[in-house]
Design an enzyme around this catalytic site. Structure first.
Site, PDB file in Angstrom:
ATOM      1  N   SER A  69      54.337 -15.299  43.486  1.00  0.00           N
ATOM      2  CA  SER A  69      54.600 -14.518  42.650  1.00  0.00           C
ATOM      3  C   SER A  69      56.381 -14.155  43.171  1.00  0.00           C
ATOM      4  CB  SER A  69      54.063 -13.210  42.630  1.00  0.00           C
ATOM      5  OG  SER A  69      54.799 -12.140  42.043  1.00  0.00           O
ATOM      6  N   GLY A 124      52.556  -0.385  38.322  1.00  0.00           N
ATOM      7  CA  GLY A 124      52.191   1.148  38.683  1.00  0.00           C
ATOM      8  C   GLY A 124      52.724   2.236  37.767  1.00  0.00           C
ATOM      9  N   LEU A 127      51.405   0.684  32.451  1.00  0.00           N
ATOM     10  CA  LEU A 127      51.553  -0.255  31.135  1.00  0.00           C
ATOM     11  C   LEU A 127      50.797  -1.545  31.507  1.00  0.00           C
ATOM     12  CD1 LEU A 127      55.519   0.668  31.193  1.00  0.00           C
ATOM     13  CD2 LEU A 127      53.759   1.562  29.885  1.00  0.00           C
ATOM     14  N   SER A 129      50.222  -3.866  33.997  1.00  0.00           N
ATOM     15  CA  SER A 129      50.665  -5.092  34.349  1.00  0.00           C
ATOM     16  C   SER A 129      49.466  -5.760  34.833  1.00  0.00           C
ATOM     17  CB  SER A 129      51.521  -4.707  35.683  1.00  0.00           C
ATOM     18  OG  SER A 129      51.258  -3.816  36.636  1.00  0.00           O
ATOM     19  N   GLU A 162      38.169  -8.265  36.573  1.00  0.00           N
ATOM     20  CA  GLU A 162      38.786  -6.747  37.140  1.00  0.00           C
ATOM     21  C   GLU A 162      37.544  -5.984  37.696  1.00  0.00           C
ATOM     22  OE1 GLU A 162      42.093  -5.420  35.582  1.00  0.00           O
ATOM     23  OE2 GLU A 162      41.931  -3.351  36.544  1.00  0.00           O
ATOM     24  N   ASP A 174      42.905  -3.094  27.885  1.00  0.00           N
ATOM     25  CA  ASP A 174      44.100  -3.540  28.301  1.00  0.00           C
ATOM     26  C   ASP A 174      44.034  -5.152  28.384  1.00  0.00           C
ATOM     27  OD1 ASP A 174      44.561  -0.760  29.035  1.00  0.00           O
ATOM     28  OD2 ASP A 174      44.113  -1.055  31.234  1.00  0.00           O
TER      29      ASP A 174
HETATM   30  C1  GLA Z   1      43.061   2.142  32.182  1.00  0.00           C
HETATM   31  C2  GLA Z   1      41.985   1.229  31.903  1.00  0.00           C
HETATM   32  C3  GLA Z   1      41.507   1.220  30.407  1.00  0.00           C
HETATM   33  C4  GLA Z   1      41.350   2.425  29.884  1.00  0.00           C
HETATM   34  C5  GLA Z   1      42.636   3.176  30.215  1.00  0.00           C
HETATM   35  C6  GLA Z   1      42.384   4.764  29.816  1.00  0.00           C
HETATM   36  O1  GLA Z   1      44.328   1.542  31.703  1.00  0.00           O
HETATM   37  O2  GLA Z   1      42.207   0.085  32.344  1.00  0.00           O
HETATM   38  O3  GLA Z   1      40.270   0.325  30.160  1.00  0.00           O
HETATM   39  O4  GLA Z   1      40.173   3.059  30.208  1.00  0.00           O
HETATM   40  O5  GLA Z   1      43.026   3.508  31.680  1.00  0.00           O
HETATM   41  O6  GLA Z   1      42.393   4.738  28.213  1.00  0.00           O
END
Ligand code: GLA
Length: 396
Positions: A69, A124, A127, A129, A162, A174
């Site tokens: 990276s 961090g 958003l 990443s 994850e 996400d």
């Molecule tokens: C993090 C988790 C998501 C979701 C949000 C809260 O981003 O990765 O799955 O639970 O928190 O909405």
């Protein structure tokens, strides 16, 4: 070619001594509304940011996985695909390694690869990443090995990586946002059956702007607190006899809360964090807010979502107890300066807030937030517009 794309191609050449077979990108996201609902089978409404993680990659026939990276310290991480085992908490490379593991565990014919990453997604900052890193890796391997998987399947495999490989008990929002968002839209996702709808969200045409306020803080409390909130919600669902809190209708909230008051056994064993009834109230009202936001967007009334965003913040702060001083200040100072609505976004305990503003007022609001942070002795926030952008894609 974007600078990130060029940097990824050049970086690959510098590290591995050849041109990559291809280049792929996946974005970070902000969630407009629907927070912590995704592990309760509920509704979410994220949109992709223009910020992306780009992977330059080539397949390798020998089962060796090499990861590098441009943004991380240290050299090449070299692993053997046959030796991959879940390894909670082992640095950035665990995310892409987890993707290879999850694909192979699903019986898919994935071998080794050389990959170099470049990213403009702030880390961090709440958003996503990590989801961008996972999804770009999954998409690259999907193409390199001709797996033929569709976007939602890639998102589910990334979530599995994850959860099971990296050891983070996140929901599906996400990864789905990174994989499935489209330009100019927010993505309405039902996390129970994974049905999706692209909701037009043309802020510029309405003379509006959505600002991201990255508070640049991350509180340690966040680590265990996410799992704690999740366990509390699952306990609440059990106590109420439903499959998930999504099944508690908004119209029956008072009854559900009264029932929980009579069942002290629903409290989490650790005794820390909010009471289960408060967690339940947040989830039930938040799912309702998502539906209300969708109704307003479908009616073409974007401005009218402002108060719902602000109500969502109050619920996360007071019932779910995952805000912090910096996020509250970002929201309060933006509203005081004339924002139409504001809320924290993402997992909480730091990270970013969202501010909906008239475009003509956005600069003034940003300045007011920055001044409020300085007056409170907080480090300066990073503020930028969230333009609804494309999801994961092949670049070259
Ligand atoms: C993090 C988790 C998501 C979701 C949000 C809260 O981003 O990765 O799955 O639970 O928190 O909405």
């Amino acid at each position: 070619m974007s600078t990130t794309q060029a940097a990824a191609a050049e970086g690959f050449r510098a590290v591995y001594g050849a041109a990559p077979e291809g280049l792929w990108a996946a974005p970070g996201r902000v969630n407009l509304i629907g927070e912590h609902t995704d592990y309760n089978d509920g509704f979410v409404l994220p949109l992709a940011l223009p910020h992306t993680t780009v992977a330059a990659a080539s397949a390798r026939p020998d089962g060796v996985l090499r990861l590098h990276s441009g943004g991380a310290d240290g050299g090449i991480v070299e692993l053997r695909t046959d030796d991959l085992r879940p390894a909670p908490g082992s640095g950035w490379a665990a995310y892409p390694a987890g993707i290879v593991w999850a694909l192979r565990e699903a019986g898919l014919p994935v071998g080794g690869a050389d990959v170099h990453y470049e990213s403009t997604v702030p880390t961090g900052a709440g958003l996503s990443s990590s989801a961008a890193l996972e999804v770009v890796t999954a998409l690259a391997l999907n193409d390199l090995y001709g797996l033929g998987l569709d976007r939602p399947r890639l998102a589910r495999l990334a979530q599995r990586a994850e959860n099971a490989f990296v050891g983070v008990p996140c929901g599906i929002m996400d990864q789905t946002a990174a994989a499935c968002c489209t330009e100019g839209h927010a993505l309405f996702l039902n996390t129970r059956d994974l049905t999706r709808r692209q909701v037009p969200f043309d802020l510029a045409a309405e003379g509006l702007q959505l600002l991201v306020v990255d508070t640049c803080v991350q509180h340690e409390l966040g680590d265990g607190a996410y799992a704690q909130r999740r366990a509390g919600c699952e306990g609440g669902a059990r106590a109420l006899g439903v499959r998930a809190l999504r099944d508690v209708p908004y119209a029956h909230l008072s009854e559900a809360l009264a029932r929980l008051d009579g069942e002290p056994g629903a409290e989490p064993a650790s005794g820390t964090g909010p009471a289960v009834r408060d967690l339940v109230r947040h989830i039930v009202t938040e799912n309702h807010r998502v539906e209300e936001v969708i109704a307003r967007l479908d009616a073409g009334e974007i401005r009218a979502i402002g108060p719902l965003l602000t109500a969502g913040h109050a619920s996360l702060r007071d019932d779910f107890a995952i805000s912090c001083a910096e996020l509250d200040l970002a929201v309060d100072s933006a509203l005081a300066a004339g924002a139409l609505g504001a809320r924290m976004t993402g997992g909480g305990f730091g990270g970013s807030a969202l501010v909906l503003a008239e475009r003509s007022a956005a600069e003034h609001i940003g300045t007011a937030v920055t001044k409020a942070f300085a007056a409170a002795g907080h480090i300066a926030p990073r503020i930028f517009p969230a333009v609804p952008s494309a999801g994961a894609r092949r670049l070259a």
